[in-house]
Structures are given as structure tokens and as C-alpha cells.
Design a protein around this motif. Structure first.
Motif, mmCIF file in Angstrom:
data_model
loop_
_atom_site.group_PDB
_atom_site.id
_atom_site.type_symbol
_atom_site.label_atom_id
_atom_site.label_comp_id
_atom_site.label_asym_id
_atom_site.label_seq_id
_atom_site.Cartn_x
_atom_site.Cartn_y
_atom_site.Cartn_z
ATOM 1 N N LEU A 86 84.855 -63.163 1.400
ATOM 2 C CA LEU A 86 84.207 -62.649 0.192
ATOM 3 C C LEU A 86 85.216 -61.955 -0.698
ATOM 4 C CD1 LEU A 86 80.892 -61.218 1.713
ATOM 5 C CD2 LEU A 86 81.374 -63.521 0.876
ATOM 6 N N LEU A 87 85.317 -62.444 -1.921
ATOM 7 C CA LEU A 87 86.235 -61.897 -2.903
ATOM 8 C C LEU A 87 85.405 -61.285 -4.029
ATOM 9 C CD1 LEU A 87 88.573 -64.975 -2.728
ATOM 10 C CD2 LEU A 87 89.194 -62.662 -2.098
ATOM 11 N N PRO A 88 86.047 -60.554 -4.958
ATOM 12 C CA PRO A 88 85.275 -59.916 -6.015
ATOM 13 C C PRO A 88 84.332 -60.902 -6.703
ATOM 14 C CG PRO A 88 87.497 -59.092 -6.072
ATOM 15 C CD PRO A 88 87.474 -60.179 -5.023
ATOM 16 N N SER A 89 83.117 -60.487 -6.904
ATOM 17 C CA SER A 89 81.983 -61.203 -7.513
ATOM 18 C C SER A 89 81.135 -61.954 -6.474
ATOM 19 C CB SER A 89 82.417 -62.164 -8.631
ATOM 20 O OG SER A 89 82.862 -63.382 -8.095
ATOM 21 N N ASP A 90 81.643 -62.140 -5.253
ATOM 22 C CA ASP A 90 80.853 -62.835 -4.227
ATOM 23 C C ASP A 90 79.698 -61.965 -3.749
ATOM 24 O OD1 ASP A 90 82.230 -65.202 -4.246
ATOM 25 O OD2 ASP A 90 83.630 -64.620 -2.674
ATOM 26 N N PHE A 91 78.681 -62.660 -3.251
ATOM 27 C CA PHE A 91 77.443 -62.005 -2.844
ATOM 28 C C PHE A 91 77.404 -61.870 -1.330
ATOM 29 C CE2 PHE A 91 72.875 -62.003 -1.832
ATOM 30 C CZ PHE A 91 72.426 -61.024 -2.701
ATOM 31 N N LEU A 92 76.952 -60.717 -0.854
ATOM 32 C CA LEU A 92 76.884 -60.454 0.587
ATOM 33 C C LEU A 92 75.450 -60.210 1.014
ATOM 34 C CD1 LEU A 92 78.008 -59.568 3.389
ATOM 35 C CD2 LEU A 92 78.363 -57.307 2.392
ATOM 36 N N GLY A 93 75.019 -60.906 2.046
ATOM 37 C CA GLY A 93 73.676 -60.705 2.565
ATOM 38 C C GLY A 93 72.777 -61.869 2.211
ATOM 39 N N ARG A 94 71.704 -62.013 2.994
ATOM 40 C CA ARG A 94 70.785 -63.111 2.728
ATOM 41 C C ARG A 94 69.398 -62.561 2.463
ATOM 42 N NH1 ARG A 94 69.579 -68.918 5.585
ATOM 43 N NH2 ARG A 94 67.472 -69.059 4.779
ATOM 44 N N PRO A 95 68.900 -62.752 1.227
ATOM 45 C CA PRO A 95 67.552 -62.293 0.927
ATOM 46 C C PRO A 95 66.578 -62.927 1.915
ATOM 47 C CG PRO A 95 68.644 -63.100 -1.056
ATOM 48 C CD PRO A 95 69.517 -63.446 0.092
ATOM 49 N N GLY A 96 65.627 -62.146 2.381
ATOM 50 C CA GLY A 96 64.632 -62.678 3.313
ATOM 51 C C GLY A 96 65.043 -62.598 4.764
ATOM 52 N N ARG A 97 66.238 -62.122 5.023
ATOM 53 C CA ARG A 97 66.689 -62.025 6.421
ATOM 54 C C ARG A 97 66.942 -60.569 6.792
ATOM 55 N NH1 ARG A 97 70.919 -66.294 8.437
ATOM 56 N NH2 ARG A 97 68.974 -67.488 8.589
ATOM 57 N N GLU A 98 66.329 -60.125 7.871
ATOM 58 C CA GLU A 98 66.442 -58.728 8.304
ATOM 59 C C GLU A 98 67.782 -58.433 8.973
ATOM 60 O OE1 GLU A 98 63.409 -56.555 10.108
ATOM 61 O OE2 GLU A 98 62.528 -56.727 8.092
ATOM 62 N N MET A 99 68.188 -59.368 9.824
ATOM 63 C CA MET A 99 69.368 -59.123 10.654
ATOM 64 C C MET A 99 70.578 -59.861 10.092
ATOM 65 S SD MET A 99 68.051 -57.247 12.946
ATOM 66 C CE MET A 99 66.452 -56.884 13.710
ATOM 67 N N ALA A 100 71.732 -59.237 10.213
ATOM 68 C CA ALA A 100 72.964 -59.914 9.815
ATOM 69 C C ALA A 100 73.265 -61.020 10.828
ATOM 70 C CB ALA A 100 74.116 -58.920 9.760
ATOM 71 N N THR A 101 73.638 -62.186 10.352
ATOM 72 C CA THR A 101 73.960 -63.301 11.240
ATOM 73 C C THR A 101 75.429 -63.246 11.638
ATOM 74 O OG1 THR A 101 72.376 -64.564 9.947
ATOM 75 C CG2 THR A 101 73.730 -65.799 11.499
ATOM 76 N N TYR A 102 76.250 -62.660 10.778
ATOM 77 C CA TYR A 102 77.687 -62.622 11.019
ATOM 78 C C TYR A 102 78.195 -61.194 10.939
ATOM 79 C CZ TYR A 102 76.537 -67.334 9.672
ATOM 80 O OH TYR A 102 75.921 -68.556 9.588
ATOM 81 N N THR A 103 79.273 -60.941 11.643
ATOM 82 C CA THR A 103 79.944 -59.664 11.507
ATOM 83 C C THR A 103 80.737 -59.677 10.214
ATOM 84 O OG1 THR A 103 80.089 -59.385 13.891
ATOM 85 C CG2 THR A 103 81.649 -58.132 12.558
ATOM 86 N N VAL A 104 80.604 -58.600 9.443
ATOM 87 C CA VAL A 104 81.334 -58.506 8.176
ATOM 88 C C VAL A 104 82.366 -57.393 8.296
ATOM 89 C CG1 VAL A 104 81.138 -58.163 5.686
ATOM 90 C CG2 VAL A 104 79.249 -59.224 6.941
ATOM 91 N N THR A 105 83.613 -57.710 8.013
ATOM 92 C CA THR A 105 84.702 -56.752 8.126
ATOM 93 C C THR A 105 85.467 -56.679 6.815
ATOM 94 O OG1 THR A 105 84.958 -57.495 10.411
ATOM 95 C CG2 THR A 105 86.692 -56.096 9.539
ATOM 96 N N ALA A 106 85.815 -55.477 6.398
ATOM 97 C CA ALA A 106 86.679 -55.330 5.224
ATOM 98 C C ALA A 106 88.092 -55.710 5.640
ATOM 99 C CB ALA A 106 86.640 -53.889 4.721
ATOM 100 N N THR A 107 88.684 -56.724 4.991
ATOM 101 C CA THR A 107 90.056 -57.087 5.352
ATOM 102 C C THR A 107 91.051 -56.308 4.486
ATOM 103 O OG1 THR A 107 90.098 -58.953 3.827
ATOM 104 C CG2 THR A 107 89.376 -59.401 6.056
ATOM 105 N N SER A 108 90.561 -55.711 3.433
ATOM 106 C CA SER A 108 91.360 -54.792 2.617
ATOM 107 C C SER A 108 90.402 -53.691 2.190
ATOM 108 C CB SER A 108 91.903 -55.515 1.377
ATOM 109 O OG SER A 108 90.835 -55.803 0.493
ATOM 110 N N ASN A 109 90.871 -52.704 1.489
ATOM 111 C CA ASN A 109 89.942 -51.709 0.963
ATOM 112 C C ASN A 109 88.906 -52.438 0.121
ATOM 113 O OD1 ASN A 109 91.333 -49.722 2.246
ATOM 114 N ND2 ASN A 109 92.503 -49.080 0.436
ATOM 115 N N LEU A 110 87.667 -52.003 0.253
ATOM 116 C CA LEU A 110 86.558 -52.801 -0.266
ATOM 117 C C LEU A 110 85.568 -51.913 -1.011
ATOM 118 C CD1 LEU A 110 85.044 -55.635 -0.036
ATOM 119 C CD2 LEU A 110 83.936 -54.671 1.988
ATOM 120 N N VAL A 111 85.118 -52.374 -2.168
ATOM 121 C CA VAL A 111 84.056 -51.688 -2.907
ATOM 122 C C VAL A 111 82.885 -52.641 -3.066
ATOM 123 C CG1 VAL A 111 83.436 -50.484 -5.028
ATOM 124 C CG2 VAL A 111 85.795 -50.372 -4.190
ATOM 125 N N LEU A 112 81.713 -52.210 -2.632
ATOM 126 C CA LEU A 112 80.505 -53.023 -2.767
ATOM 127 C C LEU A 112 79.548 -52.372 -3.756
ATOM 128 C CD1 LEU A 112 79.605 -53.915 0.947
ATOM 129 C CD2 LEU A 112 80.919 -55.267 -0.704
#
Lengths: 249, 249
Positions: A86-112
Motif C-alpha cells: 500500500l502506497l500513498p492514496s491506496d485504500f486499506l480494509g474491506r467494507p463489510g468485513r469485520e476481521m482483517a484477512t491479512y496482517t498489515v505492517t508499516a514498512t516505513s513511517n506511515l500516516v493513515l
DNA sequence: CCGGAACCTTGACCCAAATCAAATGCCACA
DNA sequence: TGTGGCATTTGATTTGGGTCAAGGTTCCGG
């Protein structure tokens, strides 16, 4: 400073947001934008921090404002594959889904730029502009995933490295609506291990191939995390596919 | 019989369509469904026929009604990777895009329920039911692509073969809202070469691993295109990931 | 300025899968 | 009943990238 996700008070108005016209909010104006603006909140993560673990409850969705995050999947024995970058402007998360399917890690300093999931889902229903932008972004992500399948299934280690650099260069350039050419610099906010997880290689092979590309003058290293590419077309040649990168979109 | 796509006069009413509640039309009722029904037309393709070439103009979108199709991407030197496998109820084509990005080939006899692209795009704008179903399907496809990335990046040849069989068994079972268990039969409407293109292997390696799985009693072959699996859990174990396949959805 | 940790590079060796090369089986059709 | 054309299997050999192991950098805190 908390170890957990830092809820960050300082947030910018949408008008001056660097991803204003590329993120899920791209086509919003007036009231729609105001509604999004009213519900948004920022979070910051340090390089290496985990944003969510696979299987954990996730009650927000977000746009990446700055930095980079990786989605990661694992086999029981620990083999790890990155499955989303995920790079700037990319979307994180899936509407309609309660649980995360994947582990998400910041590979650099990250602002959401985050939105609580439930209200966002409601917005999605009432507001076709946002829904259609999200569909468009998801289709683009699917196309990117398909290029990635070709990379993992059929490219050599050297081609994989070159391809990753091409992807990063193109994404970086797209943010300022340009197309990479000639001599360029690429920020590489990934450890060798993260690169290996992205490319389906070991970190040793990544290191060896980076050294080989350097030895042959395809790239120069400026520290560990910055790459100078004397000739972008040369790099594209090394990547195996000679597509021109498509329209600027 | 024409060599080209056969425009097929015989089409079924939507009420008795085998993919009525899984395809892009799933949530449609009454007028919406009538509108779709009014504009639909069927096409049939023989195994091996090309539906569209990458780069060609494509002015329809479609649901797969029966059979199987592969999306395929190539490097200049001919290395080929399948990047999409379309089974009954899957959606083909990208609204808003004139040209096909991937070559689409029927891997078995194939029946498509087609809609001309322009009218379908209009429907998408006017009709949030269809748009939201398409978003949901695209997100599912992205998840599938991400599992596929893990497969290509990190699994051994044997695990890849087992994983493909598990995927086909699950998709086949899902069509009748069941979950595969115990002793099952799997239709395998793919040549060894198509399997290799899916899995990022050579056809020789596919053949060898199929033989090995047979030798060890994980599978039995009933002709070339039908596989008997004495124990589905055993097969899942061989596939490397022990996820339970998620909700039936 | 030193010690240690995290990250990266390099070397030696090995192995899974690719490549090259025959056979074999299986239709469809004359 | 043979025959040509595939798809598939099997065998021998090679090789790209993995594994294991040892150093080298960089950077931070004391």
C-alpha cells in the motif's frame, strides 16, 4: 510516545491533502467531502509497527496518506509472502468485513487517514461517487495483482528486482502526474527482507541481485534505501516486460 | 459451425439459470432483473478457443454460465502465466475499459451470458444493487488473487498441485452450497499445460507431481480430466495451508 | 569511543524444478 | 485396422536460487 498506533491530533484539511485527487475521496465535492472530512481521523505508525494482525477485529478503513504498508500472508511453517503493497492514496480494509484477512505492517513511517467502518459503509450505500471510486480502485488493484502473479510465476530473480524498482518509480512519479524517464532516484522504504517477501525470494538472493545490478551499472546505491537509476529504459528492459506502463490515469 | 464465437440463439430464462444467485445479477429482482434479461445474449466457445486477445477491443462483459476460462499474460519471450481462472458465476470484462488487458481462452467448453458494455455501464450507474454486487465480487477476486500470490511465491510444486485441486473442489462444491469432505471427485477441465501456466511450473513438473500424488494414494485418476480424492483433508494437508476454506458465503 | 544489535553482503554447497529428449497412450478418422 | 496428431509420462542432466555460515556496515545508547 505510545507503542501502539498513535492517534494523531494534527490533521490537515482535505483541500491541501497530497492524495486528494487519487484516494477513495477523489471524486467527492462539497457535502460529500465535508461528510468524509467530519469523520476522518489520522493514525501514525513507525516503520516496522503492525497495523493489524490477520484475524483481529478491524473497525476502521483508511487511505494511506504517506509512507508504505505491506499486507502479508503466512503458511503455518512460517513461510511469508507479501500479498499487497500500500502506497500513498491506496485504500486499506474491506467494507463489510469485520476481521482483517491479512496482517498489515508499516514498512516505513506511515500516516493513515481513517474512517470508522460502520459509518463509512453507510456512506458507501448512500453515496455512489464513493462506491464507484472504490470499485475503480479495487479493479486497478486487481490488475496490479495480476501483474504480480506474472512476476512471481515466471520472472527470474533479476527481473523481479528490476520490476519492483520499476513499480516503485512509476507509483512515485504518478503521485505528481509524471512518467519516469532518463536518470531518476527511487526511494526504497523496504528492508531486504520485505523485498524478498514481496518478490518470493530469500533476502540473500535479493542482496546478490542488487549487487549484480549495481556491478553492471543498472543501478547505483545511495545508502541502503535510495536507488539511483541512470537509465530508466535500461531498468525496464531488465524487468522483462516492455509495456510502457499504460496511460497516466 | 463457425470457427468464431458462436452466437447462440437458445438462452434460458434467468429464473432457472444455474448461477442466478451467485453472479453479478445475484441481488437483482423484478424490474432490474427484467432489464438484464432483456439485454442478455449467450455465446459458446469450444475448449481451446480464444474469447478475446489482449489489446483487442472488447465491447461486451459477461458472466460465465458453464465451463471454464483462463486469463493469460505473456512476457515477450513467450513465458506465459495464467492470471485469472473464471468458473461459473465469475464475471468477465472490466466496465469502463475499451480494450481487453488479458487474453481470455476457453479451457473447456464455455457458455457466457453477455451484455453489451455500454448499456451495462449505464445500468451500473443507475442501479446500485448491481454495482455493489460487482464490488463485492471484485473484492472476492482480489482475495483469491492474494492466495494465489502466496501459492506462486512460496509453495513447492507438490503443494501447488494440491492447492489447485482444493480450489477446484471448493468452487465446485460452492455452486451447490456445500463444503467438500470425505471422498470426492473433481472435474479437471485443464490440460497439463494450462495447469502449469496457472501454477508457474512446467508441464513436465505438473505431470511428475500428479504421478507422485497418485503413487502415494493422495489422488486417483479417472481418465485425464477427472480426479478422485479419497480423503479431502489429506489433500488440504498436502496443499500447505490448513485454513478451513472460510465461510460458505 | 566502545559494544551490541539490526541489517546487509558474500561465499560454498545443495537441491527442487527446469530443460532436453524419448517413449507411450489415446483418440479421430481414413 | 492402421496412422497421424496430440497430450501425457518418464528419464537424464543442468541450473537458478535456496540454505547454511561467516563477516561487514551502520547506527544508537552509554
Amino acid at each position: 510516545m505510545p507503542h501502539d498506533a498513535a492517534l494523531c491530533a494534527t490533521q490537515q484539511p482535505c483541500e491541501i491533502c497530497p492524495i486528494r485527487y487519487r484516494a477513495v475521496c477523489a471524486h467527492c465535492e462539497g457535502d460529500e467531502l465535508a461528510e468524509l472530512e467530519g469523520m476522518k481521523f489520522y493514525r501514525r505508525y513507525e516503520a516496522g509497527q503492525v497495523v493489524v494482525w490477520a484475524g483481529d477485529r478491524m473497525d476502521f478503513v483508511a487511505s494511506v496518506v504517506a509512507g508504505m504498508a505491506g499486507l502479508t500472508q503466512q503458511l503455518e511453517d512460517g513461510r511469508t509472502q507479501m500479498v499487497g503493497l500500500l502506497l500513498p492514496s491506496d485504500f486499506l480494509g474491506r467494507p463489510g468485513r469485520e476481521m482483517a484477512t491479512y496482517t498489515v505492517t508499516a514498512t516505513s513511517n506511515l500516516v493513515l487517514c481513517c474512517f470508522r467502518r460502520k459509518p463509512f459503509e453507510k456512506l458507501l450505500i448512500d453515496n455512489p461517487r464513493i462506491a464507484s471510486r472504490l470499485l475503480e480502485m479495487t479493479l486497478d488493484e486487481l490488475d496490479a495483482a495480476r501483474d504480480w502473479l506474472l512476476l512471481l510465476g515466471r520472472k527470474s530473480a533479476r527481473e523481479k528486482i528490476a520490476s519492483l524498482l520499476v513499480i516503485l518509480a512509476r507509483r512515485e512519479a504518478a503521485l505528481i502526474k509524471r512518467r519516469p524517464e532518463g536518470r531518476i532516484a527511487i526511494e526504497l522504504p523496504l528492508t531486504r527482507e520485505a523485498m524478498a517477501d514481496y518478490l518470493g525470494l530469500t533476502l540473500e538472493t535479493v542482496s546478490r541481485q542488487m549487487s549484480a545490478l549495481k556491478r553492471e551499472g543498472v543501478i547505483e546505491l545511495d545508502g541502503k534505501r535510495r536507488v539511483i537509476v541512470p537509465s530508466f529504459v535500461r531498468l525496464v528492459t531488465e524487468s522483462g516486460d516492455d509495456s510502457d506502463g499504460g496511460p497516466l490515469s
